[in-house]
Design a protein around this motif. Structure first.
Motif, PDB file in Angstrom:
ATOM      1  N   LEU A  97       0.867  -1.183   0.000  1.00 59.88           N
ATOM      2  CA  LEU A  97       0.000   0.000   0.000  1.00 59.88           C
ATOM      3  C   LEU A  97       0.898   1.225   0.000  1.00 59.88           C
ATOM      4  N   ASN A  98       1.047   1.851  -1.160  1.00 66.25           N
ATOM      5  CA  ASN A  98       2.017   2.935  -1.322  1.00 66.25           C
ATOM      6  C   ASN A  98       1.441   4.327  -1.154  1.00 66.25           C
ATOM      7  N   ALA A  99       0.195   4.427  -0.732  1.00 68.32           N
ATOM      8  CA  ALA A  99      -0.393   5.760  -0.541  1.00 68.32           C
ATOM      9  C   ALA A  99      -1.142   5.817   0.787  1.00 68.32           C
ATOM     10  N   MET A 100      -0.476   5.291   1.840  1.00 70.27           N
ATOM     11  CA  MET A 100      -1.045   5.402   3.176  1.00 70.27           C
ATOM     12  C   MET A 100      -1.002   6.856   3.639  1.00 70.27           C
ATOM     13  N   THR A 101      -1.938   7.214   4.513  1.00 70.25           N
ATOM     14  CA  THR A 101      -1.961   8.581   5.015  1.00 70.25           C
ATOM     15  C   THR A 101      -2.495   8.604   6.445  1.00 70.25           C
ATOM     16  N   LYS A 103      -4.429  -9.626  -2.095  1.00 68.33           N
ATOM     17  CA  LYS A 103      -3.761  -9.946  -3.347  1.00 68.33           C
ATOM     18  C   LYS A 103      -2.250 -10.030  -3.135  1.00 68.33           C
ATOM     19  N   ALA A 104      -1.648 -11.049  -3.696  1.00 69.44           N
ATOM     20  CA  ALA A 104      -0.213 -11.264  -3.541  1.00 69.44           C
ATOM     21  C   ALA A 104       0.527 -10.701  -4.744  1.00 69.44           C
ATOM     22  N   GLY A 105       1.721 -10.147  -4.512  1.00 68.98           N
ATOM     23  CA  GLY A 105       2.487  -9.546  -5.596  1.00 68.98           C
ATOM     24  C   GLY A 105       1.767  -8.363  -6.212  1.00 68.98           C
ATOM     25  N   HIS A 106       1.157  -7.565  -5.348  1.00 65.50           N
ATOM     26  CA  HIS A 106       0.274  -6.493  -5.819  1.00 65.50           C
ATOM     27  C   HIS A 106       0.652  -5.160  -5.177  1.00 65.50           C
ATOM     28  N   VAL A 107       0.546  -4.088  -5.941  1.00 63.51           N
ATOM     29  CA  VAL A 107       0.761  -2.728  -5.417  1.00 63.51           C
ATOM     30  C   VAL A 107      -0.539  -1.956  -5.555  1.00 63.51           C
ATOM     31  N   HIS A 108      -0.973  -1.365  -4.447  1.00 64.47           N
ATOM     32  CA  HIS A 108      -2.167  -0.522  -4.466  1.00 64.47           C
ATOM     33  C   HIS A 108      -1.767   0.903  -4.116  1.00 64.47           C
ATOM     34  N   GLY A 109      -2.161   1.839  -4.941  1.00 59.88           N
ATOM     35  CA  GLY A 109      -1.875   3.239  -4.676  1.00 59.88           C
ATOM     36  C   GLY A 109      -0.523   3.676  -5.207  1.00 59.88           C
ATOM     37  N   SER A 110      -0.403   4.964  -5.427  1.00 56.75           N
ATOM     38  CA  SER A 110       0.860   5.537  -5.911  1.00 56.75           C
ATOM     39  C   SER A 110       0.984   6.970  -5.420  1.00 56.75           C
ATOM     40  N   THR A 111       2.221   7.464  -5.475  1.00 54.62           N
ATOM     41  CA  THR A 111       2.514   8.831  -5.050  1.00 54.62           C
ATOM     42  C   THR A 111       3.204   9.577  -6.184  1.00 54.62           C
ATOM     43  N   ASP A 112       3.351  10.896  -6.014  1.00 59.76           N
ATOM     44  CA  ASP A 112       4.033  11.678  -7.036  1.00 59.76           C
ATOM     45  C   ASP A 112       5.529  11.369  -7.033  1.00 59.76           C
ATOM     46  N   GLU A 113       6.296  12.039  -7.909  1.00 57.71           N
ATOM     47  CA  GLU A 113       7.710  11.694  -8.084  1.00 57.71           C
ATOM     48  C   GLU A 113       8.552  11.959  -6.847  1.00 57.71           C
ATOM     49  N   THR A 114       8.058  12.805  -5.937  1.00 58.96           N
ATOM     50  CA  THR A 114       8.791  13.078  -4.696  1.00 58.96           C
ATOM     51  C   THR A 114       8.278  12.243  -3.526  1.00 58.96           C
ATOM     52  N   GLY A 115       7.276  11.409  -3.773  1.00 64.40           N
ATOM     53  CA  GLY A 115       6.739  10.562  -2.726  1.00 64.40           C
ATOM     54  C   GLY A 115       6.005  11.296  -1.629  1.00 64.40           C
ATOM     55  N   SER A 116       5.646  12.537  -1.851  1.00 67.19           N
ATOM     56  CA  SER A 116       5.052  13.353  -0.786  1.00 67.19           C
ATOM     57  C   SER A 116       3.540  13.480  -0.882  1.00 67.19           C
ATOM     58  N   THR A 117       2.974  13.120  -2.033  1.00 64.65           N
ATOM     59  CA  THR A 117       1.541  13.313  -2.244  1.00 64.65           C
ATOM     60  C   THR A 117       0.928  12.076  -2.895  1.00 64.65           C
ATOM     61  N   PRO A 118      -0.151  11.533  -2.330  1.00 67.05           N
ATOM     62  CA  PRO A 118      -0.832  10.418  -2.988  1.00 67.05           C
ATOM     63  C   PRO A 118      -1.430  10.848  -4.326  1.00 67.05           C
ATOM     64  N   VAL A 119      -1.249  10.019  -5.320  1.00 72.23           N
ATOM     65  CA  VAL A 119      -1.826  10.278  -6.638  1.00 72.23           C
ATOM     66  C   VAL A 119      -3.109   9.479  -6.805  1.00 72.23           C
ATOM     67  N   GLU A 120      -3.085   8.242  -6.357  1.00 74.66           N
ATOM     68  CA  GLU A 120      -4.282   7.409  -6.405  1.00 74.66           C
ATOM     69  C   GLU A 120      -4.190   6.341  -5.319  1.00 74.66           C
ATOM     70  N   GLY A 121      -5.349   5.790  -4.976  1.00 79.97           N
ATOM     71  CA  GLY A 121      -5.387   4.693  -4.025  1.00 79.97           C
ATOM     72  C   GLY A 121      -5.029   5.072  -2.600  1.00 79.97           C
ATOM     73  N   LYS A 122      -5.413   6.274  -2.168  1.00 81.14           N
ATOM     74  CA  LYS A 122      -5.078   6.708  -0.810  1.00 81.14           C
ATOM     75  C   LYS A 122      -5.803   5.849   0.226  1.00 81.14           C
ATOM     76  N   VAL A 123      -5.076   5.441   1.254  1.00 77.04           N
ATOM     77  CA  VAL A 123      -5.629   4.599   2.318  1.00 77.04           C
ATOM     78  C   VAL A 123      -5.313   5.250   3.663  1.00 77.04           C
ATOM     79  N   HIS A 124      -6.336   5.651   4.380  1.00 81.26           N
ATOM     80  CA  HIS A 124      -6.171   6.232   5.716  1.00 81.26           C
ATOM     81  C   HIS A 124      -6.091   5.098   6.740  1.00 81.26           C
ATOM     82  N   PHE A 125      -5.575   5.396   7.927  1.00 78.87           N
ATOM     83  CA  PHE A 125      -5.557   4.397   9.000  1.00 78.87           C
ATOM     84  C   PHE A 125      -6.946   3.819   9.237  1.00 78.87           C
ATOM     85  N   ARG A 126      -7.990   4.653   9.138  1.00 83.63           N
ATOM     86  CA  ARG A 126      -9.356   4.149   9.341  1.00 83.63           C
ATOM     87  C   ARG A 126      -9.705   3.088   8.308  1.00 83.63           C
ATOM     88  N   ASP A 127      -9.234   3.275   7.073  1.00 82.28           N
ATOM     89  CA  ASP A 127      -9.492   2.292   6.019  1.00 82.28           C
ATOM     90  C   ASP A 127      -8.692   1.007   6.264  1.00 82.28           C
TER      91      ASP A 127
END
Length: 444
Positions: free
Chosen positions: A107-111, A379-403
């Motif tokens: 999960l690459n877009a935790m927040t 899902k195994a071998g799977h990436v959910h979510g992405s961030t911008d080129e600096t890794g500072s902002t979620p681009v898609e697939g944002k997941v909050h602790f509540r989620d």
């Protein structure tokens, strides 16, 4: 003749666990660890939470950010490779975990809501960053009970703050049992107040039966005394643990090859990275998982690296990499990974270093960071979510602790919206007043 009061009896009987139960029990009824069927279809039976406290650097572990374009930007300082058939990007600093790339769901877009350590860690554990609330391990034990009535439903290794394993408004029998507190030598860590050779076990049982009879007589006069009802349950658990827990903590029966795979006793201390015998924690997690404990948390609390990022990051990865890989190996080979959910992450992440800057310092990054899961239901071998080129902002697939919390509960067959208690006029649940959303995109 000296007459002992009921309180004196509690404080000395059966290693003292009775008095601890009396003094710490929560004011809620129904303190019962009996196994309960989930309301929903469960895909996993238990959780192992790998708590990387301090904020692991996501761009140097699982969220690869190479330099692209003409202007240097914050990014990864470690080399990455695509791993396994899935082609997941994993840092060279984690070569053993990289072997398991095809098992990971990243999960690459935790927040989170804050970059303050204590508040964000509390939110990760309880869903609330300000007020005391039950830890997620306590909610799991409360919702499902335990698979082994001789052990707690929730165990917390190498813990530091009681709020992170507290039952809070739930009966305290659902709270985490701490093993190894505040940097205690893990090779000597035990469960407090369950051992003692001052009396034979059968005499302890008779002693406890007498105390419980006194407790029940006392309860009959106070039918609404939830504290006392909880004491009865907690004291029984304490007695049963005397037989089961010490053997599980004794790893002398494990082979040398197993101890070496887990790197038991080996610490790579440097800077913020302190020795915590993380390998022993992982091995004990496997043993307690096999024994039927519902929720197991193990902690490596050394990721708060600021001034010597490269040095400390390398040490933290070296300390945790092989033990985590050994744990995944064993869970898989023993058929446990199918119904166990392994979760890795910390309270937030780190901003990356920018090439050309004459410093090796990082800060806190709570708006975008990385978690991963492995095991049943994801899902195994799977990436959910992405961030911008600096890794500072979620681009898609944002997941909050509540989620994240909603998804963990869902995989266990628990409805996060209805798993709640009312205390002080407030309806309390792990996903808070706002609630969370199950991340269905990562489910199988």
């Amino acid at each position: 003749m000296n007459h002992l009061s009921r309180r004196q009896m509690l404080s000395t009987a059966s290693c003292g666990f009775g008095y601890l139960a009396m003094s710490g029990i929560a004011s809620a009824a129904g303190a019962d660890l009996t196994v309960r069927p989930p309301r929903l279809r469960a895909k996993v039976q238990r959780v192992i939470f790998l708590n990387m406290a301090g904020g692991p650097a996501q761009m140097d572990t699982f969220d690869y950010k190479p330099q692209i374009g003409k202007k240097p930007h914050a990014g990864s300082i470690a080399d990455f490779k695509r791993r396994g058939e899935s082609g997941l990007w994993v840092s060279e600093l984690l070569p053993n975990i990289a072997r398991h790339a095809d098992k990971l769901c990243v999960l690459n877009a935790m927040t989170a809501d804050t970059s303050i350590h204590a508040q964000s860690m509390l939110q990760l554990h309880t869903g609330d960053r300000l007020r005391p609330c039950p830890s997620m391990g306590s909610w799991v034990a409360y919702g499902l009970g335990t698979e082994n009535m001789n052990l707690p439903g929730f165990i917390s290794f190498n813990t530091a703050k009681p709020a992170e394993y507290s039952a809070a408004q739930l009966p305290s029998v659902f709270g985490g049992t701490p093993i190894g507190v505040n940097g205690e030598d893990m090779s000597k860590a035990m469960i407090s107040n369950i051992q003692g050779d001052h009396l034979p076990l059968n005499v302890k049982r008779r002693q406890l039966d007498l105390i419980q009879a006194m407790n029940r007589d006392h309860l009959s006069l106070r039918a609404d005394d939830a504290q006392l009802e909880g004491v009865i349950q907690t004291m029984e658990l304490g007695f049963r643990m005397q037989a089961a827990a010490p053997g599980l903590l004794d790893i002398s029966t494990e082979s040398k090859a197993t101890l070496d795979r887990y790197r038991v006793g080996k610490n790579y201390a440097a800077g913020t990275c302190k020795g915590s015998d993380f390998g022993r924690q992982c091995l004990l997690a496997r043993r307690f998982c096999e024994a039927g404990v519902r929720f197991i948390e193990i902690t490596h609390g050394s990721w708060d690296q600021h001034t010597d990022h490269r040095r400390d990051l390398t040490a933290n990865c070296a300390t945790t990499d092989a033990p985590i890989a050994a744990l995944l190996d064993d869970l898989d080979e023993r058929g446990l990974l199918e119904d166990t959910l392994v979760v890795w992450g910390g309270e937030f992440g780190r901003p990356g270093l920018t090439p050309g800057q004459d410093k090796d310092q990082t800060g806190h990054q709570h708006r975008a960071f990385t978690f991963w899961m492995a095991g049943g239901g994801v899902k195994a071998g799977h990436v959910h979510g992405s961030t911008d080129e600096t890794g500072s902002t979620p681009v898609e697939g944002k997941v909050h602790f509540r989620d994240l919390h909603a998804t963990i509960l869902h995989l266990l067959g628990l409805d996060h919206g209805n798993l709640a208690v009312v205390s002080g006029g407030r309806r309390i649940r792990l996903t808070g007043l706002q609630g969370g959303s199950v991340v269905k995109e990562i489910l199988v």
